[in-house]
Design a protein around this motif. Structure first.
Motif, short mmCIF file in Angstrom:
data_model
loop_
_atom_site.label_atom_id
_atom_site.label_comp_id
_atom_site.label_asym_id
_atom_site.label_seq_id
_atom_site.Cartn_x
_atom_site.Cartn_y
_atom_site.Cartn_z
N LEU A 119 0.83 -1.20 0.00
CA LEU A 119 0.00 0.00 0.00
C LEU A 119 0.87 1.26 0.00
O LEU A 119 0.57 2.23 -0.70
CB LEU A 119 -0.94 -0.01 1.21
N LEU A 120 1.94 1.24 0.76
CA LEU A 120 2.87 2.39 0.79
C LEU A 120 3.44 2.64 -0.60
O LEU A 120 3.55 3.80 -1.04
CB LEU A 120 4.01 2.12 1.78
N LYS A 121 3.78 1.57 -1.30
CA LYS A 121 4.32 1.70 -2.65
C LYS A 121 3.26 2.24 -3.60
O LYS A 121 3.53 3.13 -4.43
CB LYS A 121 4.83 0.34 -3.12
N LYS A 122 2.05 1.71 -3.47
CA LYS A 122 0.94 2.15 -4.32
C LYS A 122 0.64 3.63 -4.13
O LYS A 122 0.28 4.35 -5.08
CB LYS A 122 -0.30 1.30 -3.99
N LEU A 123 0.80 4.11 -2.90
CA LEU A 123 0.51 5.51 -2.56
C LEU A 123 1.72 6.43 -2.74
O LEU A 123 1.66 7.60 -2.39
CB LEU A 123 0.00 5.59 -1.11
N ASN A 124 2.81 5.87 -3.27
CA ASN A 124 4.03 6.64 -3.55
C ASN A 124 4.65 7.29 -2.32
O ASN A 124 5.16 8.41 -2.38
CB ASN A 124 3.74 7.73 -4.60
N VAL A 125 4.61 6.56 -1.20
CA VAL A 125 5.27 7.05 0.02
C VAL A 125 6.78 6.89 -0.15
O VAL A 125 7.25 5.83 -0.59
CB VAL A 125 4.78 6.29 1.27
N ASP A 126 7.50 7.92 0.18
CA ASP A 126 8.97 7.89 0.11
C ASP A 126 9.49 7.22 1.39
O ASP A 126 9.57 7.87 2.44
CB ASP A 126 9.49 9.32 -0.04
N VAL A 127 9.82 5.94 1.30
CA VAL A 127 10.30 5.19 2.47
C VAL A 127 11.82 5.23 2.51
O VAL A 127 12.49 4.80 1.55
CB VAL A 127 9.81 3.72 2.43
N ARG A 128 12.36 5.72 3.62
CA ARG A 128 13.81 5.84 3.76
C ARG A 128 14.28 4.98 4.93
O ARG A 128 14.11 5.35 6.10
CB ARG A 128 14.21 7.30 3.96
N LEU A 129 14.84 3.82 4.61
CA LEU A 129 15.33 2.89 5.62
C LEU A 129 16.77 3.23 5.98
O LEU A 129 17.43 4.01 5.30
CB LEU A 129 15.25 1.46 5.11
N ASN A 130 17.25 2.64 7.09
CA ASN A 130 18.62 2.86 7.56
C ASN A 130 18.93 4.35 7.71
O ASN A 130 20.05 4.81 7.45
CB ASN A 130 19.63 2.22 6.58
N THR A 131 17.92 5.09 8.11
CA THR A 131 18.06 6.54 8.28
C THR A 131 17.56 6.93 9.65
O THR A 131 16.44 6.58 10.04
CB THR A 131 17.26 7.30 7.20
N GLU A 132 18.35 7.65 10.40
CA GLU A 132 17.99 8.05 11.75
C GLU A 132 17.71 9.55 11.81
O GLU A 132 18.47 10.35 11.26
CB GLU A 132 19.12 7.71 12.72
#
Length: 407
Positions: A119-132
């Motif tokens: 769903l996050l991908k479908k909604l074009n959410v910018d997911v930033r992993l390994n980021t604090e």
């Protein structure tokens, strides 16, 4: 375009991101310091993920330990039934088990996370992993940006979904409390919730590994009953654990534990009178047998020595030698096996954190800070917690939903 930064990719964070991104006017950035989303979700429900509890709203609030009134608006906006529908609409098959607990049909917590990820991908959410996220900035009136380990991000609002301090290996290390304090928020002292209980003394050690079903557990502060419930429990190397013990810990964690006593009714279905009559019958029918042998028909064999010692009855006596007073003491002990609390297990072992950001400083209808415009909080970082059974995850999803609608 309104830019929203969500800090934390746990249950509340991924729900906030999905709902916020459903608004086409929002650009949503979800920042997670771990290598994947939903790290704590993976271990909930013993890896099966008890996503919610299919109870009516009034029953739901009865299972909330801290600040249930604060959650009225959130649960009314996004109920357990709304959560079930949300998951089904997004392709996840669910099932309802004993105690109205809701699980994915696959029994895989990873499928819950995958549903959100799609769903996050479908909604074009910018997911930033390994980021604090290191700091949240304001311009003196409202939120302006966040500084991360990978640079600065300009934004219009921030939602803090960083969890509590239980299970720190999942990334819940109390970052959200520091962000909140930076803007003047009060932090209610954190305590372990839904955790095992250490007992005083050593008489329970011989019971290690003993599981009891259909017993009643009562906790008293002095003479006042502060918790009582019926169900399953377990003796461990440190004391006691299991479903009714975990719930008990959430009711006593803010009390003076030195004044707490716990009693176990091993025969809750029988009154003292009925139980005594059964003992009279058992003893008369087995009058030449040792008391320990006859007690096996009443309690697990590992409990016999402890029960008789607490009742001050010699283990060497035959049933015919048991006096009326001794018999009554055995009955009293079976109905009220007492222990004193030493302490709760460490917060790192707790399923959830009690305490957190003072909810009096949060608008319950929007999850926005009353102190800073554009700053929102959702999930376990708030001073709300509940019993086991899917209630805590539902709180995370509901508060995330409200924050997502309003951020």
């Amino acid at each position: 375009m309104h830019t929203v930064v969500i800090i934390g990719g746990g249950a509340s964070g991924i729900m906030t991101a999905c709902i916020s991104a459903s608004n086409p006017s929002n650009k949503v950035i979800l920042i997670e310091k771990n290598e994947k989303l939903g790290k704590k979700v993976y271990i909930t429900g013993k890896g099966r993920c008890n996503v919610t509890n299919d109870v009516e709203k009034n029953d739901f609030f009865n299972n909330v330990v801290s600040n249930p009134k604060f959650l009225f608006s959130a649960i009314n906006s996004f109920s357990p039934q709304s959560m079930i529908e949300f998951l089904q609409n997004n392709g996840l098959e669910i099932k309802i088990e004993r105690g109205n607990r809701v699980f994915p049909v696959s029994d895989k917590a990873s499928d819950v996370t995958k549903t959100f990820e799609k769903l996050l991908k479908k909604l074009n959410v910018d997911v930033r992993l390994n980021t604090e996220v290191l700091k949240i900035n304001s311009d003196g009136q409202k939120i302006a940006s966040v500084i991360t380990s990978n640079g600065q991000v300009e934004c219009d609002s921030v939602v803090v979904c960083t969890g509590g301090v239980s299970y720190p290996l999942t990334g819940s290390t109390g970052d959200g409390y520091e962000f909140a304090k930076q803007f003047g928020h009060t932090i209610i002292e954190t305590k372990p919730a839904l955790v095992g209980i250490d007992l005083k003394g050593s008489d329970f050690i011989s019971l290690q590994g003993l599981s009891l079903k259909n017993v009643s557990l009562t906790a008293k502060l002095g003479e006042k009953i502060v918790y009582t419930d019926f169900g399953e429990m377990l003796f461990t190397h440190f004391g006691i654990s299991g479903p009714i013990v975990l719930s008990c810990s959430s009711k006593i964690n803010r009390l003076n534990l030195n004044e707490i006593t716990i009693s176990i009714d091993l025969k809750p279905a029988l009154s003292n009178e009925v139980l005594e009559n059964r003992l009279i019958r058992e003893f008369s029918q087995n009058n030449i047998k040792n008391i320990c042998t006859v007690m096996r028909s009443l309690v697990p064999s590992t409990l016999i020595e402890l029960v008789l010692n607490k009742a001050s009855v010699s283990l060497k006596k035959n049933c015919s030698q048991i006096t009326v007073e001794e018999r009554k003491r055995i009955v009293d002990t079976l109905k009220c096996l007492k222990f004193s609390v030493k302490k709760l297990r460490p917060i790192e072992e707790a399923i959830v954190t009690a305490g957190g950001i003072n909810v009096k400083e949060i608008n319950p209808k929007t999850m926005e800070s009353k102190l800073v415009k554009g700053l929102y909080f959702a999930g376990e970082v708030l001073d709300v917690d509940a019993f086991t059974g899917g209630f805590n995850l539902q709180i995370a999803f509901s508060t995330g939903y409200v924050a997502g609608k309003n951020c």
